[in-house]
Design an enzyme around this catalytic site. Structure first.
Site, short mmCIF file in Angstrom:
data_model
loop_
_atom_site.label_atom_id
_atom_site.label_comp_id
_atom_site.label_asym_id
_atom_site.label_seq_id
_atom_site.Cartn_x
_atom_site.Cartn_y
_atom_site.Cartn_z
N LYS A 54 0.85 -1.20 0.00
CA LYS A 54 0.00 0.00 0.00
C LYS A 54 0.88 1.25 0.00
CE LYS A 54 -3.91 -2.30 2.16
NZ LYS A 54 -4.58 -2.74 3.39
N GLN A 98 -4.85 -1.40 9.55
CA GLN A 98 -4.81 -2.74 8.95
C GLN A 98 -5.44 -3.76 9.89
OE1 GLN A 98 -3.77 -3.38 5.83
NE2 GLN A 98 -4.14 -5.56 6.01
N ASP A 121 -11.20 2.98 4.03
CA ASP A 121 -11.64 1.58 3.97
C ASP A 121 -13.16 1.49 3.85
OD1 ASP A 121 -9.79 -0.53 4.02
OD2 ASP A 121 -9.27 -0.14 6.11
N1 GUN Z 1 -7.19 -6.76 6.03
C1 GUN Z 1 -7.57 -7.50 4.96
N2 GUN Z 1 -8.23 -6.73 4.04
C2 GUN Z 1 -8.25 -5.47 4.56
C3 GUN Z 1 -8.77 -4.24 4.08
O1 GUN Z 1 -9.36 -4.13 3.00
N3 GUN Z 1 -8.59 -3.17 4.91
C4 GUN Z 1 -7.96 -3.26 6.12
N4 GUN Z 1 -7.86 -2.16 6.85
N5 GUN Z 1 -7.46 -4.40 6.57
C5 GUN Z 1 -7.61 -5.49 5.80
#
Ligand code: GUN
Length: 296
Positions: A54, A98, A121
């Site tokens: 990311k 995350q 998100d």
């Molecule tokens: N863990 C797995 N997929 C995601 C996501 O799309 N966002 C976040 N914040 N954590 C994740």
């Protein structure tokens, strides 16, 4: 029939380059650089890889990327204090915590502490409500990526029969909302659904998001259907580690009209949509129109 392969990798690359174009314009015309803060608590190796990717893509798109790595034993108070600081920092337009969080932390409490306008998100309870009621939501990245692929492949989705297998807050539920927004007739199925095979067989659009390797065989698919496989499952086959989806690709590809591969289908769209959401959040924060084509 042999299904057309929906190339998510190429689609995501195009989307990232459109995002990068908008970032240049924001910078040149308004002196603004969108900023994304990613918070990782603990040392889960898979999460570390996701967070690194990311950050890399955020920088490649010309935005500023801030990473906060906190120890596993971080308290609620310390994590909420960091989120509060990021909420009030005008240089930060997007905040992502995350998941999964270590067990002692309450993910709902943490996510709902994020300013909804910065919740890239789309997990904050306000954004869930905005999406459900057709208001200006931040839309969860993976289902948004699936919708972009479907619109790109099929054009208008109105009136199509869509079946979403999986009911998670991250994918299944928001995916169903998005398909409904696009005027599909939507069914949400899950592990306890009776006669899943016959429900899948009526789908013009089948979205598989259950997290079970190759659970959906080709003979559950309506001939010509568009299949979106959200699953990313690591399995051992012939003595090797392999990534497979929730759909049995080899049998499905002979029956579906189009299908996303794993890897190279939905996966790359998630990060592209995260970058798009960060630009959208940045534009909204500055009272500018959000770029067309990067959100709903
Ligand atoms: N863990 C797995 N997929 C995601 C996501 O799309 N966002 C976040 N914040 N954590 C994740």
């Amino acid at each position: 029939m042999t299904a057309q392969i929906i190339d998510g990798k190429a689609f995501a690359a195009q989307m990232r380059s459109r995002v990068a174009g908008h970032v240049v314009r924001l910078n040149e015309e308004h002196g603004i650089t969108p900023g994304l803060a990613v918070v990782l608590v603990g040392d889960d190796p898979a999460s570390e890889v996701y967070v690194r990717n990311k950050g890399r893509h955020t920088i490649q798109a010309g935005m500023s990327s801030l990473e906060y790595k906190l120890p596993t034993e971080t308290s609620h108070a310390d994590l909420l204090a960091l989120i509060e600081r990021l909420n009030s920092d005008p240089e930060i337009h997007g905040i992502l915590v995350q998941l999964p969080l270590p067990e002692h932390l309450n993910a709902d409490l943490v996510i709902n502490a994020i300013d909804p306008a910065k919740d890239v998100d789309g997990f904050h309870i306000s954004n869930v409500g905005f999406l459900a009621t057709g208001q200006n939501a931040m839309v969860p990245c993976t289902p948004l990526g699936c919708l972009m692929l479907l619109r790109g492949h099929l054009g208008d989705l109105a009136g199509l029969e869509a079946v979403v297998v999986g009911r998670s807050n991250i994918v299944g539920k928001p995916m169903a909302q998005l398909l409904l927004c696009d005027s599909c007739t939507v069914t949400i199925a899950h592990s306890l659904t009776r006669d899943l095979a016959s429900i899948c067989r009526r789908a013009d659009i089948l979205v598989a998001a259950v997290g079970r390797p190759e659970m959906i065989p080709g003979d559950w698919i309506k001939p010509g259907a568009t299949v979106i496989d959200v699953g990313i499952n690591r399995i051992a086959r012939d003595g090797k580690q392999q990534l497979v989806g929730d759909v049995d690709f080899s049998s499905a590809a002979g029956i579906a009209g189009a299908i996303t591969p794993v890897p190279g289908g939905v996966g790359p769209m998630t990060i592209a949509c995260l970058l798009a959401n960060t630009v959208t959040a940045c534009c909204r924060a500055h009272g500018l129109p959000a770029p067309k084509g990067l959100t709903l």
